[in-house]
Design an enzyme around this catalytic site. Structure first.
Site, PDB file in Angstrom:
ATOM      1  N   CYS A 229      -5.243  -0.488  32.997  1.00  0.00           N
ATOM      2  CA  CYS A 229      -4.341  -1.277  32.202  1.00  0.00           C
ATOM      3  C   CYS A 229      -3.077  -0.528  32.131  1.00  0.00           C
ATOM      4  O   CYS A 229      -2.392  -0.877  30.939  1.00  0.00           O
ATOM      5  CB  CYS A 229      -4.891  -1.371  31.008  1.00  0.00           C
ATOM      6  N   ALA A 230      -2.807   0.003  32.996  1.00  0.00           N
ATOM      7  CA  ALA A 230      -1.348   0.898  32.816  1.00  0.00           C
ATOM      8  C   ALA A 230      -0.355   0.342  33.809  1.00  0.00           C
ATOM      9  O   ALA A 230       0.600  -0.507  33.245  1.00  0.00           O
ATOM     10  CB  ALA A 230      -1.496   2.271  33.170  1.00  0.00           C
ATOM     11  N   GLU A 260       3.620  -8.632  40.726  1.00  0.00           N
ATOM     12  CA  GLU A 260       3.175  -9.608  39.413  1.00  0.00           C
ATOM     13  C   GLU A 260       4.286 -10.736  39.383  1.00  0.00           C
ATOM     14  O   GLU A 260       5.677 -10.358  39.524  1.00  0.00           O
ATOM     15  CB  GLU A 260       3.233  -8.683  38.252  1.00  0.00           C
ATOM     16  N   HIS A 278      -1.742  -8.979  33.056  1.00  0.00           N
ATOM     17  CA  HIS A 278      -0.952  -7.817  32.350  1.00  0.00           C
ATOM     18  C   HIS A 278      -0.701  -8.326  31.088  1.00  0.00           C
ATOM     19  O   HIS A 278       0.342  -8.228  30.299  1.00  0.00           O
ATOM     20  CB  HIS A 278       0.348  -7.990  32.962  1.00  0.00           C
ATOM     21  N   GLN A 279      -1.796  -8.249  30.341  1.00  0.00           N
ATOM     22  CA  GLN A 279      -1.831  -8.627  28.845  1.00  0.00           C
ATOM     23  C   GLN A 279      -2.346  -7.534  27.831  1.00  0.00           C
ATOM     24  O   GLN A 279      -2.923  -7.744  26.747  1.00  0.00           O
ATOM     25  CB  GLN A 279      -2.779  -9.795  28.690  1.00  0.00           C
TER      26      GLN A 279
END
Length: 524
Positions: A229-230, A260, A278-279
């Protein structure tokens, strides 16, 4: 009126804060060319991850003073180039820590229990309990790569699930890791060997790119689950795909990707990969907090107040900044004096601290000195952000040191060398105010402010009168005067506070007076 451009959506409460201090324009979904045009005449730009402030964009920024990133990561901003241009970059590092940590735990649980796959199966009308057998978090080893704000929040939550935590972070002291209940490992390969779950919480830099590559993946347990999640790019996606396809590791849960949005990414074709777009920071609470934090940072900077989250300045708590501020003011004055006394040519500087300032981190004091020293050279564009890089580009060598005691107490001594001259200055902070205590070994006691004339002369009777008469003839009023000497009859120094700038022709007449060796005027 300050012009503020917002190019990505931020919370309306943050917009209201900014509208109190400037003329705000919101323009989202700009093309690169539109952004280049818009950025030409704005003072502040507020972005999230969508806007890319690359060098070729920032080259068009003629007035830009502040870049505000409503969020943590600044890899969409060329911070180095912004620093060179003297643009302050601020972010909101604490705003999304809990949101990202919670998503990390959510993805970890989802991957462990196959929740997205089971949900999809159920919606297809199936009742397939056997295909989605999962594993527990309890008793498993979680490897945390990066023990910063978010990593530490993940550790707290993972401990509540009864997990054993190992960590890899070369910048975290062992006692800090121990206090978190984390066994710190010195080798990332060792972490990959022993972990059942692995989660990444480090920024993307040249050093961390593909920190998890083919070698690291080959060391992982067959049942390992990896969560990111980085930032995309921390994991070699090609190596990850091969390992997941061949079932050499159990699964992956990804919120971020190298490209992305991901286009034709083979990872998304695998049933043992789950993902989100990417939330990590996409919660109502995080978005509101991120916007308000950067808006408040912008207001502080515009008012000349210290801000806490400047990316291209050292992070200093407000109580520390309060203690450093008078020394920063003193250092800037000493820098201004040094450059003017050496005719705007400095090749080497030594800063020696004594008293209470010697016990502090002096980075901001050094930057203040360099700002003062370089401002008369460049006239504009030098600030606390870019002063060190400007000094480096001019090959100015800067040395710092401390001494345990000084006759002047809490003091800064400056030894500056030009091409052919040297100057020594000592300043002290007395009752919170800067005071000049020495010039080239001559004892003085003056406030470093306004217009000052420094005259080197031979100690002879009547010198003060001669100087006073000459300046009086040209209507230049002396507001204050001090004389310093090392011995009677030898070389002395006379320091005058004057109310008006001394013209060059008057200064030359002053220099030509008998027994005067030199005279210089500095403006503080």
């Amino acid at each position: 009126m300050v012009k503020i451009l917002i190019t990505d959506e931020i919370h309306e409460d943050a917009v209201k804060i900014l509208e109190r201090v400037g003329d705000v324009e919101i323009a989202t979904n700009l093309s690169k060319e539109e952004l280049k045009k818009k950025i030409e005449d704005v003072d502040v730009i507020v972005v999230r991850s969508g806007t890319k402030l690359t060098r070729d964009v920032l080259e068009h920024a003629k007035k830009l003073k502040i870049i505000a990133r409503a969020g943590v990561g600044v890899d969409n901003i060329d911070v180095q180039y912004a620093t060179e241009k003297g643009i302050i970059v601020v972010n909101s590092p604490d705003a999304s820590s809990i949101s990202v940590a919670e998503l990390t735990m959510g993805l970890m649980l989802s991957a462990a229990r196959n929740i997205p796959q089971a949900t999809a199966s159920l919606k297809r009308g199936e009742w397939d309990r056997k295909s989605f057998k999962g594993i527990e978090l309890y008793g498993k080893t979680l490897g945390v790569i990066g023990l910063g704000r978010i990593g530490q929040q993940v550790v707290k939550r993972a401990k509540a699930f009864g997990m054993n935590i190992v960590g890899y972070d070369p910048y975290i002291p062992e006692d800090v890791a121990r206090s978190l209940g984390v066994k710190l490992l010195n080798d990332i390969n060792e972490l990959c060997k022993v972990s059942d779950f692995i989660t990444l919480h480090v920024p993307l830099t040249p050093k961390t790119r593909h920190i998890i590559g083919k070698e690291q993946i080959s060391l992982m347990k067959k049942n390992a689950i990896i969560v990111n999640c980085a930032r995309g790019g921390l994991i070699d996606e090609k190596a990850l795909y091969e390992a997941l396809k061949d079932r050499r590791i159990r699964s992956a849960a990804l919120d971020v990707f190298e490209e992305e949005p991901p286009k034709d990414n083979p990872l998304l074709t695998l049933d043992n990969v789950i993902g989100t777009p990417h939330q990590g920071a996409s919660t109502e609470e995080a978005q509101k907090s991120a916007g308000i934090i950067v808006a408040e940072q912008i207001v502080k900077i515009l008012r000349g107040e210290p801000a806490e989250n400047i990316v291209n300045l050292p992070a200093i708590p407000s109580e520390k900044m309060g203690k450093l501020k008078p020394y920063m003011e003193l250092a800037e004055k000493l820098g201004l004096m040094a450059i003017q006394l050496l005719d705007r040519s400095i090749e080497k500087v030594e800063l020696i601290y004594s008293g209470e300032i010697a016990k502090e981190d002096t980075e901001m004091v050094k930057r203040s000195f360099l700002k003062g020293m370089l401002s008369p050279i460049l006239l504009a564009g030098v600030n606390l952000v870019n002063a060190p890089s400007v000094a480096k580009s001019r090959n100015i060598k800067v040395i710092e040191g401390t001494i345990s005691e000084s006759e002047h107490g809490n003091a800064i001594k400056v030894l500056a060398e030009g091409k052919s001259e040297k100057v020594s200055l000592v300043g002290s902070v007395i009752e919170g105010k800067p005071v000049l205590k020495e010039i080239d070994g001559y004892k003085v006691d003056i406030k470093p402010e306004g217009i000052i004339c420094i005259i080197r002369h031979i100690d002879r009777p009547g010198m003060i009168g001669k100087v006073g008469l000459l300046l009086g003839d040209y209507g230049i009023n002396i507001a204050g005067m001090q004389v310093g000497r090392k011995e009677p009859g030898g070389e002395s120094i006379m320091i005058l506070n004057v109310d008006h700038v001394i013209p060059e022709d008057v200064l030359e007449r002053l220099k030509n007076l008998e027994n005067i060796k030199d005279a210089k005027v500095i403006n503080l």
